[in-house]
Design an enzyme around this catalytic site. Structure first.
Site, PDB file in Angstrom:
ATOM      1  N   HIS A 131       0.814  -1.221   0.000  1.00  0.00           N
ATOM      2  CA  HIS A 131       0.000   0.000   0.000  1.00  0.00           C
ATOM      3  C   HIS A 131       0.852   1.279   0.000  1.00  0.00           C
ATOM      4  O   HIS A 131       0.691   2.123  -0.891  1.00  0.00           O
ATOM      5  CB  HIS A 131      -0.967  -0.007   1.176  1.00  0.00           C
TER       6      HIS A 131
ATOM      7  N   HIS B 101       3.932   7.195   5.033  1.00  0.00           N
ATOM      8  CA  HIS B 101       2.806   7.945   5.589  1.00  0.00           C
ATOM      9  C   HIS B 101       2.054   7.217   6.697  1.00  0.00           C
ATOM     10  O   HIS B 101       1.369   7.848   7.494  1.00  0.00           O
ATOM     11  CB  HIS B 101       1.829   8.355   4.470  1.00  0.00           C
TER      12      HIS B 101
ATOM     13  N   GLU C 139       1.347   6.255  12.489  1.00  0.00           N
ATOM     14  CA  GLU C 139       0.017   5.826  12.919  1.00  0.00           C
ATOM     15  C   GLU C 139      -0.055   4.331  13.214  1.00  0.00           C
ATOM     16  O   GLU C 139      -0.702   3.918  14.187  1.00  0.00           O
ATOM     17  CB  GLU C 139      -1.012   6.180  11.839  1.00  0.00           C
ATOM     18  N   ASP C 140       0.612   3.509  12.403  1.00  0.00           N
ATOM     19  CA  ASP C 140       0.390   2.057  12.472  1.00  0.00           C
ATOM     20  C   ASP C 140       1.577   1.241  12.970  1.00  0.00           C
ATOM     21  O   ASP C 140       1.495   0.013  13.029  1.00  0.00           O
ATOM     22  CB  ASP C 140      -0.009   1.531  11.084  1.00  0.00           C
TER      23      ASP C 140
ATOM     24  N   ASP D 233      -3.412   8.335  -1.137  1.00  0.00           N
ATOM     25  CA  ASP D 233      -3.707   7.264  -0.181  1.00  0.00           C
ATOM     26  C   ASP D 233      -5.148   6.785  -0.349  1.00  0.00           C
ATOM     27  O   ASP D 233      -5.425   5.582  -0.405  1.00  0.00           O
ATOM     28  CB  ASP D 233      -3.479   7.806   1.238  1.00  0.00           C
TER      29      ASP D 233
ATOM     30  N   ASP E 188     -21.868  15.363 -24.729  1.00  0.00           N
ATOM     31  CA  ASP E 188     -20.415  15.240 -24.610  1.00  0.00           C
ATOM     32  C   ASP E 188     -20.000  13.838 -24.149  1.00  0.00           C
ATOM     33  O   ASP E 188     -19.048  13.668 -23.405  1.00  0.00           O
ATOM     34  CB  ASP E 188     -19.851  16.301 -23.667  1.00  0.00           C
TER      35      ASP E 188
END
Length: 733
Positions: free
Chosen positions: A57, A81, A85-86, A148, A268
């Site tokens: 990821h 990123h 957090e993880d 993300d 269109d």
């Protein structure tokens, strides 16, 4: 991880390595590799829902960032990123290894998802507020966050259906419009299509099946058009790149279902893009296109001379092909094309090592204005204003000097006046549009020239707060009342709060007792009771939010006291859901005979009042109903007014009348009826008539659940071309 998984991760890293090298040939290879290895260690034991290594990821997110040609710090931050957090790593670890900028970016992305909330509205508001603060500080945080979200949407099939729908709703309401506002059209289109696939799989599959059935014909048509245009431009010596595309799925879906159109009615559906080297060639190509094909009147837009707020520039024209099939032609330069594809990222100030870019700062000014205008608003107001200011379609109008002003669709002269300056709005007497006086509710249209008539007035009207569409105008009006009318605001706010407390079943004396009052004031950040009253009076806080805070404090105080005093009895009363077979509570009673007045047709969510009739129970009126207001001034009738409120649980539908005024045209009524049909709101009756002045009057009788649903329909009808106004109407027609 097994050897196959390691090989998969190395292949993704190789793709990232080559991407970065293609636009940053002299970058630090070792720094990128170190970040990759650090990320692998951090996520070594983690797996995704699919069973794949979690490290896939962040690598995919970094690849999406690199595809926008962003700087190395941003690419590394994208790869890391999720580490704060993880995993067990912290800000200091990333700063020590990869520098302050990378650590700040990772921390910025992390903070967008780390915040406790007391309600869903507050959660959404605070997430959005944090997002815009991050944008104001460093736009790269949001670029990483959008990448993300895009990769998460690409792999959403491994989640349960409820989670897929929740993430898709959030994507459709927040991330896709945000990508649009930042000009990132390619990502916006994919986010919308992926969200639609989960929100309405039947509609999505119908459109994809239809497109697949037409695939060969589409390819032949676009190839023929491309070769024809290419040959003509080659003859006249214009160098151009030409490509064809089919409209993306969500755009087709939106037109088919919201405008009630079949696929063959979408002009269109097919588009050809012509990309040239310089600006002059854009207009030259336009002339040659109109020589080759017949243009459709009213379908030409010049977004080069008047760019969209998200920086988009192109010439758009819709023409009829030789086979009678309409298609759109977009003409732009390569610089415009890069901006159209990647938006703000195409103008990134760190991209070439430049420390500042005044053009970029100007383009991000809307973020700062949005934050400034939302400082004193509550969660509900913030979110509703945001959806207008940021996510609504735009209308372009002109000052008498020819300056372009862009406003949300549905904006009126009051919004225009306050967009010019606070003093212009505060001194406004009226407005001229294209040389003629109009009322203040007039909805501005593209190309209108607006002149504001000012005088030595005493300031804006409170009624303007109900008319304006932009948060900027609403905030400036509130600020005027906050500054100029404090004493009046205190009186008005006190009356409003006491009325709302009684309606909620909370005794005013209990709410104003210690320690409930002081604790509630502290939680709402007001130094005194008068400051709270004043804020309610000028619109800085809603009575609903204030009452909810008092309710929370009553519950908290009750838990701190073991004795069963009056506070507990009040809390138990307000915790108990109020039910009624009629949907209305009369003076606390749930079994009274009521009837809903046809003169104003109230629906749940409207402020209501009750009038005791002779022999027919209690008549329920909207609080702003002219008949109710007239009767309320009659001394002889005063004792017949009673306190009424909507029950907490309402399952019925209610008649609501709408009157639509519009400039008459073919297909108008069908377009209007398509709105409630798309919203799955039954239409009980409809009447339409043409007027002598070229206008039309359409009356709709709808069966709606509540005011929120009705307001949504009104908002969508207001966006239909030629519609001038939409207003509530009695249900007697």
């Amino acid at each position: 991880m097994n050897e196959q998984e390691i090989a998969q991760l190395e292949a993704l890293y190789e793709k990232l390595f080559l991407l970065v090298e293609s636009y940053l040939p002299s970058y630090d290879h070792g720094r990128l590799r170190s970040a990759f290895e650090f990320m692998l260690r951090a996520h070594e034991s983690q797996r995704r829902k699919s069973g794949e290594p979690y490290s896939i990821h962040p690598l995919e997110v970094a690849i999406l960032v690199a595809e926008m040609n962003l700087d190395l710090d941003t690419v590394i931050a994208a790869m890391l990123h999720d580490t704060i957090e993880d995993t067990g790593y912290e800000y200091a670890d990333i700063k020590a290894l990869f520098g302050t900028q990378v650590a700040d970016l990772v921390d910025g992305v992390t903070k967008l998802t780390r915040v406790p909330f007391s309600s869903k509205e507050e959660q959404q508001m605070e997430n959005l507020r944090k997002m815009f603060l991050a944008m104001a500080r460093d736009i790269r945080v949001i670029l990483i966050k959008i990448c993300d979200r895009l990769h998460n949407m690409r792999t959403l099939e491994y989640h349960v259906e409820s989670k897929r729908r929740e993430k898709s709703h959030e994507t459709m309401e927040i991330y896709a419009p945000l990508a649009h506002r930042l000009g990132m059209q390619r990502m916006k289109w994919e986010l919308e299509d992926l969200a639609l696939k989960n929100l309405d799989p039947v509609g999505y599959n119908e459109i994809t099946a239809e497109l697949e059935a037409r695939k060969r014909d589409q390819a032949d048509l676009l190839a023929h058009v491309q070769s024809t245009i290419s040959a003509r431009l080659h003859e006249v010596g214009i160098k151009a790149h030409i490509e064809g595309r089919v409209k993306h799925i969500y755009s087709i879906y939106r037109k088919m279902y919201s405008q009630h159109k079949a696929m063959f009615e979408i002009y269109d559906l097919y588009a050809v893009r012509v990309i040239v080297d310089d600006l002059a060639d854009c207009y030259n190509v336009l002339g040659f296109i109109h020589d080759l094909y017949k243009p459709i009147p009213g379908r030409f837009k010049d977004y080069i001379s008047t760019p969209k707020p998200n920086m988009y520039q192109s010439l758009h024209t819709t023409v009829i092909g030789r086979e009678g099939v309409p298609f759109e032609v977009q003409i732009r330069t390569w610089a415009m094309h890069e901006t159209a594809e990647y938006g703000i990222a195409a103008h990134w100030k760190y991209k070439q090592g430049i420390d500042s870019d005044t053009g970029l700062e100007t383009r991000l000014e809307w973020v700062r204005k949005l934050l400034e205008s939302q400082q004193d608003t509550d969660a509900e107001d913030f979110i509703s204003a945001l959806k207008v200011d940021m996510f609504a379609d735009e209308v372009f109008v002109f000052t008498p000097r020819g300056d372009v002003v862009n406003l949300p669709a549905g904006a009126n002269p009051i919004d225009f006046a306050y967009s010019i300056h606070s003093a212009v709005g505060n001194r406004m007497l009226g407005a001229k549009v294209n040389g003629r006086m109009v009322n203040l509710e007039y909805q501005l249209h593209n190309g209108d020239i607006i002149e504001i008539v000012t005088g030595n007035t005493h300031g804006p009207s409170r009624d303007w707060l109900k008319l304006v569409k932009t948060s900027e105008a609403r905030n400036k009006i509130k600020q005027w009342f906050k500054k100029e009318k404090r004493e009046e605001n205190v009186q008005q706010g006190k009356a409003d709060l006491e009325r709302e407390l009684k309606r909620a079943g909370i005794a005013v004396s209990v709410a104003m007792s210690e320690p409930v009052l002081q604790s509630a004031l502290k939680k709402m950040s007001f130094p005194s009771t008068d400051d709270l009253y004043a804020a309610i009076g000028f619109g800085g806080i809603t009575t609903t939010r204030a009452v909810n805070r008092f309710r929370d404090e009553l519950i908290r105080v009750n838990k701190l006291h073991s004795d069963k005093d009056v506070v507990e009895r009040v809390v138990q009363a307000i915790k108990r859901p109020r039910k009624s077979a009629t949907g209305v509570i009369v003076e606390g009673e749930d079994n009274c005979l009521v009837k809903f007045s046809r003169c104003c047709s109230p629906v749940p969510g409207d402020d209501i009042v009750g009038y005791v009739t002779r022999g027919f129970g209690v008549s329920i009126h909207r609080a702003d109903c002219p008949n109710a207001l007239r009767l309320s001034t009659d001394e002889a009738e005063r004792d017949r007014w009673v306190s009424v409120d909507w029950a907490d649980e309402i399952k019925d539908v209610y008649h609501a009348g709408l009157q639509v005024s519009a400039s008459n045209r073919e297909g108008l009524v069908l377009d209007i009826l398509g709105v409630p049909t798309a919203a799955k709101v039954p239409v009980a009756s409809v009447t339409a008539r043409s007027l002598d002045n070229g206008q039309a009057s359409i009356n709709l009788l709808l069966d709606v659940r509540d005011k929120t649903q009705l307001d949504l329909i009104v908002s969508r009808i207001q966006r239909i071309p030629n519609v001038l106004s939409v207003s509530r109407k009695d249900v007697s027609f």
